[in-house]
Scaffold this active site. Structure first.
Site, PDB file in Angstrom:
ATOM      1  N   SER A 188      -3.587  -3.759  -2.915  1.00  0.00           N
ATOM      2  CA  SER A 188      -3.234  -3.305  -1.584  1.00  0.00           C
ATOM      3  C   SER A 188      -3.901  -2.059  -0.963  1.00  0.00           C
ATOM      4  O   SER A 188      -4.445  -0.972  -1.908  1.00  0.00           O
ATOM      5  CB  SER A 188      -1.653  -2.947  -1.361  1.00  0.00           C
ATOM      6  OG  SER A 188      -1.232  -2.359  -0.125  1.00  0.00           O
ATOM      7  N   TYR A 211       5.215   1.925  -4.404  1.00  0.00           N
ATOM      8  CA  TYR A 211       4.404   0.824  -4.165  1.00  0.00           C
ATOM      9  C   TYR A 211       2.751   1.486  -4.370  1.00  0.00           C
ATOM     10  O   TYR A 211       2.101   0.911  -4.867  1.00  0.00           O
ATOM     11  CB  TYR A 211       4.812   0.297  -2.548  1.00  0.00           C
ATOM     12  CG  TYR A 211       3.777  -0.756  -2.102  1.00  0.00           C
ATOM     13  CD1 TYR A 211       4.176  -2.194  -2.641  1.00  0.00           C
ATOM     14  CD2 TYR A 211       2.818  -0.524  -1.491  1.00  0.00           C
ATOM     15  CE1 TYR A 211       3.271  -3.045  -2.546  1.00  0.00           C
ATOM     16  CE2 TYR A 211       2.102  -1.759  -0.932  1.00  0.00           C
ATOM     17  CZ  TYR A 211       2.328  -2.938  -1.630  1.00  0.00           C
ATOM     18  OH  TYR A 211       1.572  -4.064  -1.131  1.00  0.00           O
TER      19      TYR A 211
END
Length: 267
Positions: A153, A166
């Site tokens: 990501s 995350y």
């Protein structure tokens, strides 16, 4: 030139998280699986939700492709081994692995996050990719080489995310990709990472998003065009194909240029 080809005919690929929850468009895993099938690959579609994987299989079959589904939890070594065995048992080889499973994980800073939820988030987002590679690499070596694509990501490339888990886990995926690329080059296995930006997928929709927030996301990039699972899937299919034969250890943002700039130009 020999060896430069998008054709994956005769190749076998595994996509984890190959299903897609109901909603507008498709998830990254489903898009990648369909595009790999269109390039000629046979697919093993792994997902914890069998009906989601089955819908992906149906879509591939509708276009004349070949795929099978495996229900499994990629945080469990025995399930990862079974997923790889499904490929080699059916088609006798494995050429590509797409490590697509990931979760947002717990919210909060280091001060706020729950330690048990933190550990589970790392298990899903990082350890599962190691486990799949653990069983996939020997099968790829036996086939003469292959390609692994880890889904990271843009949150793993820069700061600013409101939660700690995350971006930490996705940053780990980025450097795990580089390390794996070195470890497995001798076996002619290329390892690359796709880092999606703020694509709009059914998973994003399921969390709830206003039209205003969706528009703000669209504008937070150079192109100011909304991305979808198909954009991510196209990058994955490229990195699995012979077109990327000279790429390994690459970290590829698919983000409409969001990570290329410090701030959007005014006006």
């Amino acid at each position: 030139m020999q060896g430069i080809s998008a054709d994956l005919k005769g190749k076998v690929a595994i996509v984890t998280g190959a299903g897609s929850r109901p909603g507008e468009g498709v998830g990254n895993g489903r898009a990648a699986a369909i595009l790999l099938a269109r390039a000629g690959a046979k697919l093993v579609l792994a997902d914890a939700v069998p009906e989601w994987a089955e819908e992906t299989r149906r879509m591939i079959a509708e276009e004349g492709g070949e795929a099978l589904t495996v229900t499994g939890d990629v945080t469990k070594p025995e399930d990862c081994a079974a997923i790889v065995a499904a490929a080699t048992g059916r088609w006798g080889r494995l050429d590509a692995l797409v490590n697509n499973v990931g979760i947002s994980g717990p919210k909060g800073t280091a001060e706020e996050v729950d330690p048990e939820e933190w550990a589970h988030g790392l298990l899903v987002n990082v350890t599962s990719m190691m486990l799949m590679a653990k069983y996939a690499v020997p099968a790829m070596r036996a086939a003469g080489g292959g390609a692994i694509v880890n889904i990271g990501s843009v949150a793993g490339l820069k700061g600013g995310h409101p939660s700690l888990l995350y971006p930490t886990s996705k940053g780990a995926v980025v450097n795990m990709t580089r390390a794996m690329a070195v470890h497995h080059a001798k076996d002619r296995i290329r390892v690359n990472c796709v880092c999606p930006g703020m694509v709009y997928t059914p998973m994003v929709q399921a969390k709830g998003m206003s039209a205003e927030e969706r528009e703000r996301r669209r504008r937070r990039s150079i192109l100011q065009v909304e991305g979808s699972g198909w954009d991510v899937g196209a990058a994955v299919a490229f990195l699995c194909s012979g077109n990327s034969r000279w790429m390994t250890g690459a970290i590829v943002p698919v983000d409409a240029g969001a990570t290329a700039i410090a701030a959007l130009p005014s006006g």
